[in-house]
Design a protein around this motif. Structure first.
Motif, PDB file in Angstrom:
ATOM      1  N   LYS A 161     -22.018  69.777 -54.170  1.00  0.00           N
ATOM      2  CA  LYS A 161     -23.256  70.498 -54.468  1.00  0.00           C
ATOM      3  C   LYS A 161     -24.040  69.677 -55.480  1.00  0.00           C
ATOM      4  O   LYS A 161     -23.510  69.318 -56.535  1.00  0.00           O
ATOM      5  N   SER A 183     -32.799  77.285 -63.607  1.00  0.00           N
ATOM      6  CA  SER A 183     -32.576  78.150 -62.445  1.00  0.00           C
ATOM      7  C   SER A 183     -33.855  78.848 -62.006  1.00  0.00           C
ATOM      8  O   SER A 183     -34.037  79.133 -60.819  1.00  0.00           O
ATOM      9  N   ASN A 226     -26.773  72.072 -49.578  1.00  0.00           N
ATOM     10  CA  ASN A 226     -26.170  71.835 -50.895  1.00  0.00           C
ATOM     11  C   ASN A 226     -26.953  70.853 -51.763  1.00  0.00           C
ATOM     12  O   ASN A 226     -26.420  70.319 -52.727  1.00  0.00           O
ATOM     13  N   THR A 276     -24.296  79.582 -64.281  1.00  0.00           N
ATOM     14  CA  THR A 276     -23.598  79.478 -62.994  1.00  0.00           C
ATOM     15  C   THR A 276     -22.178  80.008 -63.106  1.00  0.00           C
ATOM     16  O   THR A 276     -21.687  80.713 -62.220  1.00  0.00           O
ATOM     17  N   SER A 309     -22.159  83.841 -63.264  1.00  0.00           N
ATOM     18  CA  SER A 309     -22.532  84.495 -62.006  1.00  0.00           C
ATOM     19  C   SER A 309     -21.460  84.361 -60.932  1.00  0.00           C
ATOM     20  O   SER A 309     -21.493  85.074 -59.929  1.00  0.00           O
ATOM     21  N   GLU A 332     -21.139  81.778 -59.095  1.00  0.00           N
ATOM     22  CA  GLU A 332     -21.616  80.884 -58.044  1.00  0.00           C
ATOM     23  C   GLU A 332     -20.862  79.554 -58.106  1.00  0.00           C
ATOM     24  O   GLU A 332     -20.271  79.201 -59.121  1.00  0.00           O
ATOM     25  N   ARG A 333     -20.929  78.829 -56.998  1.00  0.00           N
ATOM     26  CA  ARG A 333     -20.326  77.505 -56.975  1.00  0.00           C
ATOM     27  C   ARG A 333     -21.068  76.592 -57.945  1.00  0.00           C
ATOM     28  O   ARG A 333     -22.296  76.550 -57.971  1.00  0.00           O
ATOM     29  N   LYS A 334     -20.335  75.857 -58.754  1.00  0.00           N
ATOM     30  CA  LYS A 334     -20.952  74.978 -59.753  1.00  0.00           C
ATOM     31  C   LYS A 334     -21.534  73.738 -59.084  1.00  0.00           C
ATOM     32  O   LYS A 334     -21.149  73.369 -57.965  1.00  0.00           O
TER      33      LYS A 334
END
Length: 333
Positions: free
Chosen positions: A88, A133, A143, A183, A186, A188-190
């Motif tokens: 990502k 963000s 990604n 991140t 939350s 979420e994927r880092k």
């Protein structure tokens, strides 16, 4: 979201540490890579300057005082190549021309939408700075995300220097740290990689891109693309001086940097002579094994406003950028 204020410091304390054989060997390798002796490296480690963390991204700042050396091509190709490897990636466009933003399809020259300018300083006296963000945009590439830039960022150096509040050289650093924390909270994927594309200048925006590497892991580094000629070699020296000056002012170890040769014409006498000049001018320079050859496909991709890696994925430069992505991946091993 306004960036949080942070205070760091503290007196140095004498510490003793018992290290295992594997740790000592790793220290020896790291000391050799950074040109330090083991005691210097251990001192930095004990004082928190070399903290390893799997939760931190690899941050790559791409910079050169010389224009026309394929900085934008390198930024976009690396982003897409690393995403193809399953990572990502966030690209931060730190150039008022917005070339990276255009290439990734998130730039509208008629728009006055939020961009990196709104993260680093206040657009108006009544508007607070925004978070990464809030400004970040998705792209057409899986990604790959982008914090765009546009004409509103053209006077960034003047705007930053004019602000009364201190710490303007750490604005991007803290914004990235805020993004990492946000991140994590939350779920979420880092981001695995954060690529910062700088404009062809050495100013407060460049300083922010250098300091921002402190938010990354130990594989974070600066890529200096260079077209091997006399003008580029002179620009290389200025870029390295800026990296070292920033470290001195912050009383820190200079950030790790490597040279990427671009637009090379391998068999010409001019290229061979230029390489010799560069070795004499910067004898301790570290180079990527991958070299990007000159090709007409590069300006074609630029005119099409597409990443080269997608415009012509089978071209020699595209293949080389995939090899470069693998070389960078190996730096995290």
């Amino acid at each position: 979201m306004a960036s949080r204020a942070k205070v760091r410091g503290g007196e140095k304390q004498q510490q003793s540490l018992s290290l295992g054989r594997e740790t000592v060997e790793e220290l020896e390798k790291e000391a050799e890579r950074r040109g330090l002796n083991k005691s210097q490296l251990a001192d930095l480690l004990l004082n928190g300057q070399l903290t390893q963390s799997a939760d931190k991204p690899t941050i790559i700042s791409i910079m050169s005082y010389k224009g026309g050396v394929a900085k934008t091509t390198t930024s976009t190709c690396l982003a897409v190549c690393l995403s193809e490897l399953g990572y990502k990636v966030l690209v931060i466009d730190m150039d008022g021309q917005g070339n990276v933003s255009q290439s990734l399809g998130v730039y509208d020259p008629r728009s006055e939408e939020a961009c990196i300018a709104d993260v680093l300083y206040q657009a108006t006296p009544s508007s607070p700075r925004m978070s990464l963000s809030e400004v970040m945009r998705t792209t057409d590439y899986e990604n790959v995300f982008c914090v765009p830039s546009n004409f509103r960022f053209a006077d960034a150096d003047t705007r930053l220097k004019a602000e009364i509040a201190g710490g303007v050289d750490t604005r991007l650093l803290y914004a990235i740290e805020d993004l990492i924390d946000e991140t994590a909270r939350s779920g979420e994927r880092k981001f695995d990689y954060i690529i910062i594309d700088c404009g062809p200048r050495l100013d407060m925006t460049t300083t922010n891109a250098i300091v921002a590497l402190e938010a990354g892991n130990n594989a974070s580094h600066i890529i200096i693309p260079i077209k091997v000629d006399g003008y580029a070699i002179a620009g290389l020296s200025q870029t390295i001086d800026t990296i070292n000056r920033t470290a001195r002012e912050r009383r820190r170890l200079p950030q790790h940097w490597k040279i990427l040769q671009t637009m090379i014409e391998r068999n010409t006498s001019a290229y061979k002579y230029g390489c010799q000049m560069m070795k004499e001018a910067i004898p301790n320079a570290e180079y990527f094994n991958t070299k990007i050859e000159k090709s007409t496909v590069v300006p074609e991709a630029s005119l099409a406003m597409e990443p080269l890696i997608k415009y012509d994925p089978n071209s020699k430069p595209a293949i080389s950028y995939r090899l470069l992505a693998q070389e960078i991946e190996e730096m995290n091993a």
